[in-house]
Write an enzyme that holds these catalytic residues in place. Structure first.
Site, short mmCIF file in Angstrom:
data_model
loop_
_atom_site.label_atom_id
_atom_site.label_comp_id
_atom_site.label_asym_id
_atom_site.label_seq_id
_atom_site.Cartn_x
_atom_site.Cartn_y
_atom_site.Cartn_z
CG ASP A 203 36.60 45.40 48.87
OD1 ASP A 203 36.37 46.09 47.98
OD2 ASP A 203 36.86 44.15 48.65
CD GLU A 266 32.15 47.43 47.94
OE1 GLU A 266 32.08 47.63 46.79
OE2 GLU A 266 32.43 46.43 48.51
C1 NOJ Z 1 34.68 45.75 45.82
C2 NOJ Z 1 35.60 46.61 45.12
O1 NOJ Z 1 35.08 47.96 45.00
C3 NOJ Z 1 36.03 46.02 43.60
O2 NOJ Z 1 36.68 46.56 42.85
C4 NOJ Z 1 36.52 44.86 43.79
O3 NOJ Z 1 36.68 44.07 42.56
C5 NOJ Z 1 35.66 43.68 44.89
N1 NOJ Z 1 35.39 44.39 46.07
C6 NOJ Z 1 36.67 42.56 45.14
O4 NOJ Z 1 37.53 43.33 46.15
#
Ligand code: NOJ
Length: 530
Positions: A203, A266
């Protein structure tokens, strides 16, 4: 990369947003036992890799991305024993499992943060990012939160300092420059690797390190008030810092000790920044997420340009990936309309690289308007209209009152058309979207040229986009009409002779193609060239 040496190169990754996939105990929230019940559905669809959104203990300020224990399961989603059962059941069916790894921040209720904020001199103080106020007493820098573009520093009166948070104040950022924090996070990876996970989706990868000199981010010269508040400054000192790559190398080294496991990083980045995360061979993430298809204009010229640009930017050891939906973005059907969603499916499964899809897109689920009193996503409260709940509603399995998702009250409202748009209704329908997904995936599996073949653009003519995928003598022509008017692909000096193997309408199969190929509006066609 021109050979398929790694399992994840051929992977079709299905994102299961656990809260909304299948509820086994009637509490209205999807859970791990519910997911286990649906593994055969995923096998039948043809995907081979699951990515499961966070299931860790959490106060749910950001729906599970605010974690209080990275090595446990929130009772809402099941138990660790359920997780072990899931891994075993998935592996039995040749399904790989990726889980979410959230190293950038914890919940403010995590015991690490509770200790860290207690006193200035406690051993965990430096586990988070604390700073004295600026000379005027305000936040130390102009850094802004991703949600809402608010000051990303919150003052803590107890110790008289500010702490930094990329997202909500309830999600303090860990100090990933601290070797103790690094070690703790690597141990979390080991914990799940020992339990058999096949990899992680990391993430917020680009956010992991912030400028040590605390420089202000420069204003964005292109900003206007229609844009998201976060974009008013350019996040040059809060994202993509060089030290992030060192962290990735550490993570990769941990994974490398377990055989072939995957890191999917990500990021919302430019193509150039994205490909930098491939790092050196064996040390970067294998797949830095390519979300570009979700943001480009849905127009032949721009999509063709994107495909070329991305291919040209890849390092020689970089394997491409294409992801068309996630829990953070509007759904495909809502972005493109139902007819073009079929075209996008054909495009997706005929592109070179690893593929990522979002649960429910295979049946054409659309964004569901959420009444104000049922909004749960904090982003909606901070940026009205930007909430992500609409794309996170329960999976529509059948036409029963809970859509086959729950026997209780679903945590988010169901789509109003759930009684007609659902898996049961489409399962045996020869022209349904679900059938198209299954056929596309099956064709891709049976056709190496579609996974790793060379990509050769053929034409971009008005709304018509066509290309050839070629590998070891196998050649496929893909022709996509991105408009609603009929269009014809003329062979010209090229050869487009062959037989139609698949169309988005699931008709015309076996038709011979000679000097030209006529496409209806909103039609996509795949031809095996002879
Ligand atoms: C990216 C995640 O995909 C999202 O859903 C989240 O709110 C943020 N990172 C914070 O972790």
């Amino acid at each position: 990369m021109t050979d398929l040496n790694h399992w994840w190169q051929q992977a079709i990754i299905y994102q299961c947003y656990l809260r909304s996939f299948n509820d086994s105990n009637g509490d209205g929230v999807g859970d791990l036992p519910g997911l286990i019940e649906k593994l055969d559905y995923l096998r039948r669809l043809g995907v081979d890799t699951l990515w499961i959104s966070p299931f860790y203990p959490s106060p749910m300020a950001d729906l599970g991305f605010d974690i209080t224990d990275h090595t446990a399961v929130d009772p809402l989603f099941g138990t660790l024993a359920d997780f072990d059962r899931l891994i075993a059941a998935a592996h039995q069916r040749q399904l790989k499992v990726l889980i979410d790894f959230v190293p950038n921040h914890t919940s403010k209720e995590h015991s690490w943060f509770v200790e860290s904020r207690a006193t200035r001199d406690n051993p965990r103080r430096n586990w988070y990012i604390w700073h004295d106020p600026a000379s005027d007493g305000g936040p130390p820098t102009n850094w802004r939160t991703v949600f809402g573009g608010c000051p990303a520093w919150t003052f803590d009166p107890q110790t008289g300092q500010y702490y930094y948070h990329t997202y909500l104040p309830q999600q303090p950022d860990l100090n990933l420059r601290n070797p103790e924090v690094q070690a703790a996070l690597l141990d979390i990876l080991r914990f799940w690797l020992e339990r058999g996970v096949d990899g992680f989706r990391i993430d917020a990868l680009r956010q992991l390190i912030k400028d040590v000199q605390l420089r202000n981010n420069p204003p964005n010269p292109d900003y206007d008030k229609q844009m998201r508040p976060y974009t008013a400054v350019l996040p040059v000192h809060t994202t993509n810092q060089p030290e992030v790559h060192t962290l990735v190398t550490q993570m990769r080294q941990v994974l490398n000790a377990y055989g072939e496991r995957l890191l999917l990083g990500e990021m919302y980045n430019s193509i150039e920044q994205t490909v930098s995360y491939y790092g050196e061979p064996g040390s970067g993430v294998q797949l830095p997420t390519n979300f570009q298809l979700m943001f480009r204009d849905w127009e032949a010229q721009s999509i063709a340009g994107l495909i070329e640009e991305y291919a040209a930017a890849l390092p020689s050891h970089g394997w491409p990936n294409w992801i068309v939906g996630t829990h953070d973005q509007p759904r495909l059907v809502s972005r493109l309309g139902a007819a073009q969603a079929r075209i996008s499916a054909m495009l997706l499964f005929t592109l070179r690289g690893t593929i990522g899809m979002y649960y429910g897109d295979e049946i054409g689920m659309h964004d569901v308007p959420i009444p104000p009193d049922q909004v749960l996503d904090p982003q909606e409260r901070l940026e009205p209209g930007m909430g992500r709940d609409p794309a996170r509603t329960p999976m529509q399995w059948d036409s029963s009152p809970g859509a086959g998702f729950t026997r209780g009250k679903p945590w988010l409202p169901l789509a109003e058309d759930a009684d007609t748009v659902n898996v049961a209704a489409q399962r045996d329908d020869p022209t349904a979207l679900l059938t198209l997904y299954r056929r596309l995936i099956a064709l891709r599996r049976a056709t190496p040229a579609l996974v790793l073949g060379d990509y050769r653009a053929l034409t971009v003519d008005g709304n018509l986009l066509s290309f050839v995928r070629e590998h070891a003598g196998q050649r496929l022509l893909v022709a996509l009409n991105l408009g609603s008017q009929a269009a014809t692909l003329e062979a010209g000096s090229r050869t487009i002779q062959g037989n139609i193997v698949l169309t988005t309408g699931l008709d015309r199969i076996g038709e011979r193609v000679g000097a030209s190929l006529a496409l209806r509006g909103d039609e996509g066609v795949i031809v095996t060239l002879v």
